[in-house]
Design a protein around this motif. Sequence first.
Motif, PDB file in Angstrom:
ATOM      1  N   LEU A 166      42.915  90.521 119.862  1.00 46.24           N
ATOM      2  CA  LEU A 166      43.495  89.068 119.601  1.00 46.24           C
ATOM      3  C   LEU A 166      41.904  88.525 121.006  1.00 46.24           C
ATOM      4  N   ASP A 167      41.836  87.556 120.012  1.00 46.31           N
ATOM      5  CA  ASP A 167      40.743  87.148 121.070  1.00 46.31           C
ATOM      6  C   ASP A 167      41.044  85.527 121.617  1.00 46.31           C
ATOM      7  N   SER A 168      42.116  84.256 120.973  1.00 43.22           N
ATOM      8  CA  SER A 168      41.704  83.719 120.940  1.00 43.22           C
ATOM      9  C   SER A 168      43.972  82.856 121.072  1.00 43.22           C
ATOM     10  N   ARG A 169      43.713  81.833 121.719  1.00 42.46           N
ATOM     11  CA  ARG A 169      44.888  81.660 121.501  1.00 42.46           C
ATOM     12  C   ARG A 169      45.823  81.892 119.889  1.00 42.46           C
ATOM     13  N   ALA A 170      44.996  80.651 119.054  1.00 42.30           N
ATOM     14  CA  ALA A 170      45.128  80.647 117.774  1.00 42.30           C
ATOM     15  C   ALA A 170      45.261  81.751 117.069  1.00 42.30           C
ATOM     16  N   MET A 171      44.630  83.150 117.994  1.00 43.60           N
ATOM     17  CA  MET A 171      45.008  84.562 116.765  1.00 43.60           C
ATOM     18  C   MET A 171      46.191  84.773 117.590  1.00 43.60           C
ATOM     19  N   ASP A 225      48.917  83.670 115.151  1.00 41.26           N
ATOM     20  CA  ASP A 225      49.075  83.554 113.389  1.00 41.26           C
ATOM     21  C   ASP A 225      49.444  85.322 114.602  1.00 41.26           C
ATOM     22  N   ARG A 226      49.321  86.035 114.443  1.00 45.04           N
ATOM     23  CA  ARG A 226      49.961  87.105 115.233  1.00 45.04           C
ATOM     24  C   ARG A 226      51.659  86.756 115.881  1.00 45.04           C
ATOM     25  N   SER A 245      41.618  87.320 125.840  1.00 45.60           N
ATOM     26  CA  SER A 245      41.015  88.548 124.922  1.00 45.60           C
ATOM     27  C   SER A 245      42.546  89.354 125.095  1.00 45.60           C
TER      28      SER A 245
END
Length: 152
Positions: free
Chosen positions: A49-54, A57-58, A29
């Motif tokens: 953002l709540d995941s490493r993938a998000m 993406d950022r 988080s």
Amino acid sequence: MHELHADYAAALDARDLDRWPAFFTEACSYKLQSRENFDRGLPLCILHLDSRAMLADRVYGARETIYHDPYVQCHLGGVPRLLARDPAEQGHALVTETPVLVVRTKRDAMPEILVAGRYLDRVVSTADGLRFAQRWLIFDNDLIANSIVDPA
């Protein structure tokens, strides 16, 4: 713990954004929220953002899709203060609070304070070392620059 904080700040200050997601666990988080909303328990924040993938993406967005005046950041962090140990979390999470000041500088302008506040972290031990399961940046002011592109 200090190495994690120092490496985090150094990566962002060098704009080595590709390293940023690796400071977090897969499920994590990351949040930027005003102190007023945090203190009142209100969910509104400017970024969550709540995941490493998000996070990855950022980073892609910051590099490839968001156009802005170039700038550099300088993270000035205080010493983390241990608030709690959470044995329920895998690796026994450490809950800490760290004061932070982020200064943004553009080549043709005076430096400006981008964020003054504190990190509220939940740090866990992983096979890759300490990682943030939670990193919330609670900023003290109600107003914040409308163009936070890079992570803070």
